[in-house]
Design a protein around this motif. Structure first.
Motif, PDB file in Angstrom:
ATOM      1  N   ASP A  90       0.861  -1.180   0.000  1.00 47.64           N
ATOM      2  CA  ASP A  90       0.000   0.000   0.000  1.00 47.64           C
ATOM      3  C   ASP A  90       0.898   1.231   0.000  1.00 47.64           C
ATOM      4  O   ASP A  90       1.748   1.371   0.873  1.00 47.64           O
ATOM      5  N   LYS A  95      -3.512   0.042  -3.537  1.00 48.41           N
ATOM      6  CA  LYS A  95      -3.114  -1.222  -2.938  1.00 48.41           C
ATOM      7  C   LYS A  95      -2.780  -2.202  -4.046  1.00 48.41           C
ATOM      8  O   LYS A  95      -3.367  -2.165  -5.117  1.00 48.41           O
ATOM      9  N   SER A 112      -5.795  -2.259  -6.745  1.00 47.36           N
ATOM     10  CA  SER A 112      -7.058  -1.799  -6.173  1.00 47.36           C
ATOM     11  C   SER A 112      -8.009  -1.242  -7.235  1.00 47.36           C
ATOM     12  O   SER A 112      -9.187  -1.094  -6.980  1.00 47.36           O
TER      13      SER A 112
END
Length: 175
Positions: A90, A95, A112
């Motif tokens: 992250d 992420k 992500s």
């Protein structure tokens, strides 16, 4: 009767001498951490933190499943659907989830933003595919140890002689 059950539970805990793999607890954790956006992740975290999900899973692992694993050599909670090794990175904005599945010999990388790619070992090298399954690159190692990299259309991108492969392994893998 209650004393006998309590005695058996205590006996099971102290006679196994094995911490076990805690597959049920790891499944709960992997489910909790597998959410792709921060709001889903937070909601799942609150769900498992405010309810006794982790406590029940850990207790069931410690008393039942890990004892079964110790005595039989096999844990009844299978981890095949969840990769054995997973990592999350992250940077504050995005992420990245990276996981290795030993059963399929694949490394999957998911971002992500719901995009990702996958590496899969083949008999002669490695294939890299995007999240739609399209081949991005293929590596092929010949009998001399040379490695050729091809793009998705089959065009040669780069060729690495075996000596250069040995130097790269020494530099990056031996650390």
């Amino acid at each position: 009767m209650k004393k006998i059950v309590a005695s058996m539970v205590i006996l099971a805990l102290f006679t196994t001498g094995c911490t076990g793999s805690f597959n049920l607890t790891r499944k709960v954790y992997n489910w909790h951490r597998s959410q792709t956006d921060k709001w889903s992740d937070e909601l799942c975290f609150l769900l498992v933190a405010l309810t006794p999900v982790y406590g029940v899973a850990t207790l069931a692992d410690a008393i039942i499943f890990n004892s079964i694993e110790f005595w039989t050599g096999k844990n009844p909670i299978e981890m095949s659907s969840i990769p054995a090794q997973s990592r999350m990175a992250d940077n504050g904005k995005n992420k990245m989830f990276m996981s290795y599945n030993a059963k399929t010999d694949q490394v999957q990388v998911a971002f992500s933003n719901n995009h990702g790619f996958m590496f899969q070992r083949t008999a002669s090298g490695v294939v890299a595919k995007n999240d739609k399954g399209q081949v991005l690159y293929t590596s092929v190692q010949n009998e001399n140890g040379d490695v050729a990299i091809y793009d998705g259309t089959g065009k040669l991108v780069k060729n690495y002689p075996s000596g250069q492969i040995a130097l790269l392994k020494e530099k990056y893998i031996q650390q």
